[in-house]
Design a protein around this motif. Structure first.
Motif, PDB file in Angstrom:
ATOM      1  N   GLY A  45      45.668  -5.406   3.833  1.00 30.08           N
ATOM      2  CA  GLY A  45      45.543  -6.789   3.361  1.00 30.08           C
ATOM      3  C   GLY A  45      45.103  -6.820   1.910  1.00 30.08           C
ATOM      4  N   GLY A  46      44.706  -8.002   1.460  1.00 34.75           N
ATOM      5  CA  GLY A  46      44.167  -8.159   0.116  1.00 34.75           C
ATOM      6  C   GLY A  46      45.196  -7.978  -0.984  1.00 34.75           C
ATOM      7  N   THR A 196      32.846  10.364   9.734  1.00 34.86           N
ATOM      8  CA  THR A 196      33.898  10.064  10.697  1.00 34.86           C
ATOM      9  C   THR A 196      35.136   9.604   9.942  1.00 34.86           C
ATOM     10  N   VAL A 197      36.311   9.792  10.539  1.00 32.54           N
ATOM     11  CA  VAL A 197      37.564   9.381   9.915  1.00 32.54           C
ATOM     12  C   VAL A 197      38.066   8.116  10.602  1.00 32.54           C
ATOM     13  N   LEU A 198      38.344   7.093   9.803  1.00 31.40           N
ATOM     14  CA  LEU A 198      38.892   5.837  10.315  1.00 31.40           C
ATOM     15  C   LEU A 198      39.958   5.336   9.352  1.00 31.40           C
ATOM     16  N   PRO A 199      41.048   4.750   9.852  1.00 28.72           N
ATOM     17  CA  PRO A 199      41.986   4.091   8.940  1.00 28.72           C
ATOM     18  C   PRO A 199      41.343   2.848   8.332  1.00 28.72           C
ATOM     19  N   GLY A 200      41.901   2.387   7.216  1.00 30.25           N
ATOM     20  CA  GLY A 200      41.303   1.266   6.506  1.00 30.25           C
ATOM     21  C   GLY A 200      41.135   0.020   7.342  1.00 30.25           C
ATOM     22  N   SER A 201      42.068  -0.238   8.245  1.00 27.98           N
ATOM     23  CA  SER A 201      42.023  -1.455   9.049  1.00 27.98           C
ATOM     24  C   SER A 201      40.872  -1.479  10.041  1.00 27.98           C
ATOM     25  N   GLU A 202      40.231  -0.324  10.289  1.00 28.05           N
ATOM     26  CA  GLU A 202      39.142  -0.259  11.277  1.00 28.05           C
ATOM     27  C   GLU A 202      37.760  -0.211  10.640  1.00 28.05           C
ATOM     28  N   TYR A 224      36.823  -6.501  -1.250  1.00 29.68           N
ATOM     29  CA  TYR A 224      36.273  -7.852  -1.117  1.00 29.68           C
ATOM     30  C   TYR A 224      37.155  -8.691  -0.197  1.00 29.68           C
ATOM     31  N   ALA A 225      38.475  -8.583  -0.390  1.00 31.53           N
ATOM     32  CA  ALA A 225      39.400  -9.350   0.447  1.00 31.53           C
ATOM     33  C   ALA A 225      39.289  -8.942   1.911  1.00 31.53           C
ATOM     34  N   LEU A 226      38.913  -7.701   2.167  1.00 34.87           N
ATOM     35  CA  LEU A 226      38.746  -7.228   3.540  1.00 34.87           C
ATOM     36  C   LEU A 226      37.401  -7.624   4.137  1.00 34.87           C
TER      37      LEU A 226
END
Length: 365
Positions: A45-46, A196-202, A224-226
């Motif tokens: 997003g953003g 830990t590894v996480l994708p940006g959306s999480e 900021y948008a997230l």
């Protein structure tokens, strides 16, 4: 209608045809083809996602309809960590991932992207890719995986968001921290963080739930948008002028499945390569502009910026250098890529790495 009027109308028509030809001289038969690519980005997003979609929307007009892109955001078709399988299997034609995500199938990708205390400015990666042979090596490695690496896309420095103040490297100890994995995670693990590894959306939900209390992601505008200012109170950066010591130049790329790439004419392949340069420049500049606007928003939300010191940078460098060599020596191609970058960093052009720092460390080339 007079002869003069007829002549003027004819000239206007020829001028229009000439302008179209100058804009895209290689697409005279464009309307007869019409290839559409499904292309997914890692942006959830953003500003990043909007810039990507805006660029994709220009392709059809630029090629007179010979090629068009249908853009998808993160997770719209597949998850971030399934992008390469999707592009190899034809579920997607192309992807716009963070290059570091390729490290699971291409170990050398840790050096095809920004790495801790490595190259620190976008133009330095341009020198590596387009001047020192990096692009040819990347294409060779991706081809072995059934993909074509078109070229790098500049983003900018990554920053760290935290629920607690971090004013020195000691403050990372014991913190639950999201990182992209690999070398970056190892460095922070040695500093005492629980990574830990996480994708940006999480990231947002993990911060909101308290699953993690520190998270790296990209730059101010996107973050900021997230909504990161809603779930954290602090932003952690390096000394002034050195926003991010661990990923100072985040690199994305355009990667295409072999079948989709081979289906293009040589002229259209050249167009996509040139257009990737355009997108990289446009993306980088637009992100930096949006970042300038985002700082005021973070300040208004009460976010405090804390900075590591130059002493912290030196501590992290001491931790990083042996890890560079460890990752390079895990794979002959990784060593090959790293040697080019190390020579550049130790050269008179940059001087980031004193040769004494690598004494006793060997590369298995």
């Amino acid at each position: 209608m007079t002869k003069l009027t007829n002549r003027r109308m004819a000239l206007r028509t020829l001028a229009g045809v000439g302008a179209a030809g100058l804009a895209a001289p290689h697409i005279a038969t464009a309307a007869a083809h019409g290839t559409n690519w499904k292309i997914q980005t890692s942006w959830p997003g953003g500003a990043g996602l909007q810039i990507f979609k805006d660029w994709c929307a220009t392709i059809q007009e630029k090629t007179g309809g010979e090629l068009s892109f249908t853009p998808f955001g993160a997770n719209d078709v597949v998850g971030d960590f399934q992008l390469y399988d999707a592009v190899k299997n034809g579920v997607l034609d192309a992807v716009n991932p963070f290059t570091i995500y390729a490290q699971g199938i291409i170990p050398a990708a840790v050096f095809l992207s920004s790495f801790p205390l490595g190259l620190r400015n976008p133009h330095e990666y341009d020198v590596f890719y387009y001047g020192l042979g990096g692009l040819d090596i990347a294409r060779e490695l991706y081809a072995a995986q059934g993909m074509h690496f078109v070229g790098p896309v500049h983003h900018g420095p990554n920053i760290i968001h935290s629920k607690v103040p971090i004013r020195s490297v000691d403050d990372f100890a014991g913190r639950k921290m999201r990182l992209p994995g690999g070398m970056v995670a190892e460095i922070f693990t040695q500093l005492g963080a629980e990574t830990t590894v996480l994708p940006g959306s999480e990231i947002f939900p993990a911060l909101e739930k308290g699953t993690i209390d520190v998270a790296d992601y990209v730059g101010p505008a996107v973050n900021y948008a997230l909504g990161f200012s809603q779930v954290t109170d602090y932003i952690v950066m390096g000394p002034p002028g050195f926003m991010s010591v661990y990923q100072p130049v985040d690199i994305m790329d355009i990667t295409v499945g072999k079948a989709s790439w081979d289906a293009l004419s040589p002229e259209m392949q050249q167009f996509v390569e040139m257009e990737t340069h355009v997108y990289s420049d446009m993306h980088h500049a637009a992100i930096q502009k949006a970042d300038q606007e985002a700082w005021a928003k973070f300040e208004a939300d009460g976010t405090e910026v804390t900075r590591l010191s130059q002493d912290d940078v030196e501590i992290m460098t001491e931790v990083a250098v042996p890890i560079w060599f460890d990752y390079a020596n895990r794979d002959p191609q990784a060593a090959r890529v790293f040697k080019i970058i190390l020579d550049y960093m130790q050269s008179g052009s940059l001087g980031y790495v004193d040769p004494a720092m690598t004494n006793g460390l060997e590369l298995k080339l």
